[in-house]
Design a protein around this motif. Structure first.
Motif, PDB file in Angstrom:
ATOM      1  N   MET A   1      27.142 -15.583  71.952  1.00 12.77           N
ATOM      2  CA  MET A   1      26.790 -14.183  71.730  1.00 12.77           C
ATOM      3  C   MET A   1      25.602 -14.169  70.773  1.00 12.77           C
ATOM      4  SD  MET A   1      30.497 -12.390  71.374  1.00 12.77           S
ATOM      5  CE  MET A   1      30.001 -10.770  71.880  1.00 12.77           C
ATOM      6  N   LEU A   2      24.621 -13.388  71.089  1.00  8.74           N
ATOM      7  CA  LEU A   2      23.421 -13.281  70.272  1.00  8.74           C
ATOM      8  C   LEU A   2      23.251 -11.855  69.808  1.00  8.74           C
ATOM      9  CD1 LEU A   2      20.977 -15.335  72.509  1.00  8.74           C
ATOM     10  CD2 LEU A   2      22.268 -16.153  70.542  1.00  8.74           C
ATOM     11  N   ARG A   3      22.836 -11.692  68.581  1.00  8.35           N
ATOM     12  CA  ARG A   3      22.526 -10.369  68.044  1.00  8.35           C
ATOM     13  C   ARG A   3      21.013 -10.248  67.956  1.00  8.35           C
ATOM     14  NH1 ARG A   3      25.177  -8.127  62.663  1.00  8.35           N
ATOM     15  NH2 ARG A   3      26.930  -8.106  64.094  1.00  8.35           N
ATOM     16  N   THR A   4      20.514  -9.106  68.392  1.00  5.50           N
ATOM     17  CA  THR A   4      19.077  -8.888  68.364  1.00  5.50           C
ATOM     18  C   THR A   4      18.781  -7.489  67.860  1.00  5.50           C
ATOM     19  OG1 THR A   4      17.073  -8.814  69.691  1.00  5.50           O
ATOM     20  CG2 THR A   4      19.092  -8.171  70.778  1.00  5.50           C
ATOM     21  N   ALA A   5      17.619  -7.349  67.262  1.00  5.46           N
ATOM     22  CA  ALA A   5      17.210  -6.026  66.794  1.00  5.46           C
ATOM     23  C   ALA A   5      16.484  -5.268  67.901  1.00  5.46           C
ATOM     24  CB  ALA A   5      16.308  -6.154  65.562  1.00  5.46           C
ATOM     25  N   GLY A   6      15.964  -5.980  68.873  1.00  8.19           N
ATOM     26  CA  GLY A   6      15.205  -5.347  69.950  1.00  8.19           C
ATOM     27  C   GLY A   6      16.012  -5.223  71.218  1.00  8.19           C
ATOM     28  N   ASP A   7      15.282  -5.173  72.327  1.00  6.18           N
ATOM     29  CA  ASP A   7      15.905  -5.055  73.641  1.00  6.18           C
ATOM     30  C   ASP A   7      16.554  -6.387  74.001  1.00  6.18           C
ATOM     31  OD1 ASP A   7      16.649  -4.281  76.184  1.00  6.18           O
ATOM     32  OD2 ASP A   7      14.664  -4.665  77.056  1.00  6.18           O
ATOM     33  N   PRO A   8      17.864  -6.415  74.219  1.00  4.79           N
ATOM     34  CA  PRO A   8      18.526  -7.696  74.511  1.00  4.79           C
ATOM     35  C   PRO A   8      18.084  -8.299  75.840  1.00  4.79           C
ATOM     36  CG  PRO A   8      20.114  -5.893  74.523  1.00  4.79           C
ATOM     37  CD  PRO A   8      18.816  -5.322  74.118  1.00  4.79           C
ATOM     38  N   ASN A   9      17.716  -7.485  76.799  1.00  6.26           N
ATOM     39  CA  ASN A   9      17.290  -8.010  78.099  1.00  6.26           C
ATOM     40  C   ASN A   9      15.967  -8.766  77.983  1.00  6.26           C
ATOM     41  OD1 ASN A   9      19.510  -7.036  79.583  1.00  6.26           O
ATOM     42  ND2 ASN A   9      18.601  -4.997  79.627  1.00  6.26           N
ATOM     43  N   ALA A  10      15.167  -8.449  76.977  1.00  8.80           N
ATOM     44  CA  ALA A  10      13.890  -9.139  76.793  1.00  8.80           C
ATOM     45  C   ALA A  10      14.091 -10.571  76.290  1.00  8.80           C
ATOM     46  CB  ALA A  10      13.021  -8.360  75.820  1.00  8.80           C
ATOM     47  N   LEU A  11      15.239 -10.882  75.711  1.00  4.98           N
ATOM     48  CA  LEU A  11      15.499 -12.213  75.171  1.00  4.98           C
ATOM     49  C   LEU A  11      16.079 -13.183  76.194  1.00  4.98           C
ATOM     50  CD1 LEU A  11      16.980 -11.501  71.651  1.00  4.98           C
ATOM     51  CD2 LEU A  11      14.741 -12.380  72.228  1.00  4.98           C
ATOM     52  N   VAL A  12      16.433 -12.720  77.364  1.00  3.17           N
ATOM     53  CA  VAL A  12      17.103 -13.583  78.340  1.00  3.17           C
ATOM     54  C   VAL A  12      16.223 -14.788  78.685  1.00  3.17           C
ATOM     55  CG1 VAL A  12      18.012 -13.705  80.698  1.00  3.17           C
ATOM     56  CG2 VAL A  12      18.510 -11.732  79.263  1.00  3.17           C
ATOM     57  N   ALA A  13      14.951 -14.574  78.949  1.00  2.00           N
ATOM     58  CA  ALA A  13      14.051 -15.678  79.308  1.00  2.00           C
ATOM     59  C   ALA A  13      13.918 -16.657  78.148  1.00  2.00           C
ATOM     60  CB  ALA A  13      12.687 -15.131  79.716  1.00  2.00           C
ATOM     61  N   ALA A  14      13.840 -16.152  76.902  1.00  2.00           N
ATOM     62  CA  ALA A  14      13.721 -17.040  75.740  1.00  2.00           C
ATOM     63  C   ALA A  14      14.992 -17.850  75.540  1.00  2.00           C
ATOM     64  CB  ALA A  14      13.410 -16.210  74.493  1.00  2.00           C
ATOM     65  N   VAL A  15      16.149 -17.269  75.775  1.00  2.00           N
ATOM     66  CA  VAL A  15      17.415 -17.989  75.640  1.00  2.00           C
ATOM     67  C   VAL A  15      17.513 -19.075  76.702  1.00  2.00           C
ATOM     68  CG1 VAL A  15      19.923 -17.779  75.856  1.00  2.00           C
ATOM     69  CG2 VAL A  15      18.629 -16.118  74.508  1.00  2.00           C
ATOM     70  N   ARG A  16      17.149 -18.753  77.929  1.00  2.00           N
ATOM     71  CA  ARG A  16      17.173 -19.771  78.993  1.00  2.00           C
ATOM     72  C   ARG A  16      16.232 -20.935  78.656  1.00  2.00           C
ATOM     73  NH1 ARG A  16      19.596 -17.851  83.963  1.00  2.00           N
ATOM     74  NH2 ARG A  16      19.971 -15.631  83.787  1.00  2.00           N
ATOM     75  N   ALA A  17      15.068 -20.616  78.130  1.00  5.21           N
ATOM     76  CA  ALA A  17      14.111 -21.673  77.757  1.00  5.21           C
ATOM     77  C   ALA A  17      14.668 -22.529  76.622  1.00  5.21           C
ATOM     78  CB  ALA A  17      12.777 -21.049  77.352  1.00  5.21           C
ATOM     79  N   ALA A  18      15.341 -21.911  75.653  1.00  7.75           N
ATOM     80  CA  ALA A  18      15.909 -22.683  74.539  1.00  7.75           C
ATOM     81  C   ALA A  18      17.026 -23.601  75.028  1.00  7.75           C
ATOM     82  CB  ALA A  18      16.427 -21.729  73.462  1.00  7.75           C
ATOM     83  N   VAL A  19      17.849 -23.124  75.970  1.00  9.16           N
ATOM     84  CA  VAL A  19      18.914 -23.961  76.507  1.00  9.16           C
ATOM     85  C   VAL A  19      18.317 -25.112  77.304  1.00  9.16           C
ATOM     86  CG1 VAL A  19      20.866 -23.997  78.124  1.00  9.16           C
ATOM     87  CG2 VAL A  19      20.646 -22.139  76.485  1.00  9.16           C
ATOM     88  N   ARG A  20      17.249 -24.875  78.060  1.00  9.14           N
ATOM     89  CA  ARG A  20      16.595 -25.922  78.831  1.00  9.14           C
ATOM     90  C   ARG A  20      16.006 -26.998  77.917  1.00  9.14           C
ATOM     91  NH1 ARG A  20      13.358 -22.393  81.541  1.00  9.14           N
ATOM     92  NH2 ARG A  20      14.823 -21.157  82.699  1.00  9.14           N
ATOM     93  N   GLN A  21      15.555 -26.599  76.743  1.00 11.38           N
ATOM     94  CA  GLN A  21      15.002 -27.592  75.806  1.00 11.38           C
ATOM     95  C   GLN A  21      16.100 -28.526  75.305  1.00 11.38           C
ATOM     96  OE1 GLN A  21      13.083 -25.411  72.698  1.00 11.38           O
ATOM     97  NE2 GLN A  21      11.200 -25.102  73.882  1.00 11.38           N
ATOM     98  N   VAL A  22      17.332 -27.995  75.161  1.00  9.71           N
ATOM     99  CA  VAL A  22      18.441 -28.828  74.708  1.00  9.71           C
ATOM    100  C   VAL A  22      18.928 -29.729  75.841  1.00  9.71           C
ATOM    101  CG1 VAL A  22      20.810 -28.804  73.828  1.00  9.71           C
ATOM    102  CG2 VAL A  22      19.131 -27.181  72.948  1.00  9.71           C
ATOM    103  N   ASP A  23      19.182 -29.140  76.999  1.00  8.60           N
ATOM    104  CA  ASP A  23      19.658 -29.894  78.167  1.00  8.60           C
ATOM    105  C   ASP A  23      19.239 -29.132  79.413  1.00  8.60           C
ATOM    106  OD1 ASP A  23      20.951 -31.387  80.110  1.00  8.60           O
ATOM    107  OD2 ASP A  23      22.934 -31.275  79.173  1.00  8.60           O
ATOM    108  N   ALA A  24      18.379 -29.727  80.204  1.00  7.82           N
ATOM    109  CA  ALA A  24      17.818 -29.052  81.376  1.00  7.82           C
ATOM    110  C   ALA A  24      18.845 -28.866  82.493  1.00  7.82           C
ATOM    111  CB  ALA A  24      16.616 -29.830  81.899  1.00  7.82           C
ATOM    112  N   THR A  25      19.983 -29.552  82.432  1.00  7.56           N
ATOM    113  CA  THR A  25      20.985 -29.438  83.501  1.00  7.56           C
ATOM    114  C   THR A  25      22.024 -28.353  83.231  1.00  7.56           C
ATOM    115  OG1 THR A  25      22.401 -31.114  82.494  1.00  7.56           O
ATOM    116  CG2 THR A  25      20.735 -31.886  84.077  1.00  7.56           C
ATOM    117  N   LEU A  26      21.970 -27.741  82.053  1.00  4.37           N
ATOM    118  CA  LEU A  26      22.966 -26.708  81.741  1.00  4.37           C
ATOM    119  C   LEU A  26      22.586 -25.392  82.423  1.00  4.37           C
ATOM    120  CD1 LEU A  26      23.595 -27.244  77.922  1.00  4.37           C
ATOM    121  CD2 LEU A  26      25.106 -27.809  79.816  1.00  4.37           C
ATOM    122  N   PRO A  27      23.498 -24.854  83.216  1.00  4.92           N
ATOM    123  CA  PRO A  27      23.197 -23.548  83.826  1.00  4.92           C
ATOM    124  C   PRO A  27      23.499 -22.415  82.838  1.00  4.92           C
ATOM    125  CG  PRO A  27      25.305 -24.329  84.617  1.00  4.92           C
ATOM    126  CD  PRO A  27      24.740 -25.417  83.718  1.00  4.92           C
TER     127      PRO A  27
END
Length: 184
Positions: A12-38
């Motif tokens: 769960m992430l808390r954001t001050a802005g639009d939460p839908n705008a962070l989806v791409a950034a969260v996916r990119a951060a997860v890919r940096q940790v492990d590219a196979t994680l969906p």
């Protein structure tokens, strides 16, 4: 984590802005940790909450529709009983008018009879609502089952509908021509 939780993980992430705008950034951060994680089932807390109360809203809408239908059926039933009563007593009403009763007296007589039926129905309805309050307590949100304002509001609304349902046959009774009834 891999030894204890084979099924998946939730963040769960808390954001001050639009939460839908962070989806791409969260996916990119997860890919940096492990590219196979969906990354699946991404939703906002508002959407998650709406999904959890959707069934309750559906039930509330259905209860409201059935309540409205019951109200319409009660009004039609009272109107039918009073109309039948006026039709059955046409000769009596005509005789009363020949003996000196005016239209207002006839209307009051019919309204009084309908008012008795209406009062009995309201008393039984309020008694039934109070009696079954424990059963419906779990279905109410933001309203107490013994809320006097709600009970009074509903009883007043039903009384108004009942008065209209009685008023129409009373108007018809007041328009009865005494001469025609005497000839019949």
């Amino acid at each position: 984590f891999w030894q204890g939780q084979p099924g998946g993980m939730s963040f769960m992430l808390r954001t001050a802005g639009d939460p839908n705008a962070l989806v791409a950034a969260v996916r990119a951060a997860v890919r940096q940790v492990d590219a196979t994680l969906p990354v699946t089932n991404v939703s906002t807390e508002t959407a998650h909450f709406e999904g959890r109360v959707a069934q309750e809203r559906l039930f509330a809408t259905a209860y409201s529709l059935f309540g409205g239908l019951a109200m319409v059926l009660a009004a039609i039933g009272l109107f039918g009983v009073m109309s039948y009563n006026v039709a059955r007593r046409t000769n009596e009403i005509g005789i009363r008018m020949n003996l000196g009763a005016n239209r207002g007296m006839v209307q009051r007589m019919i309204l009084r009879e309908g008012g008795v039926l209406l009062a009995i129905g309201l008393v039984l309805g309020v008694f039934g609502a109070v009696l079954f309050a424990r059963v419906i307590r779990g279905l109410l949100f933001g309203v107490e089952p013994y809320d006097p304002f709600t009970l009074l509001s509903v009883a007043t609304f039903m009384a108004a509908i009942g008065i209209v349902a009685c008023w129409l046959p009373a108007l018809r009774a007041a328009r009865i021509d005494p001469a025609i009834t005497m000839r019949a």
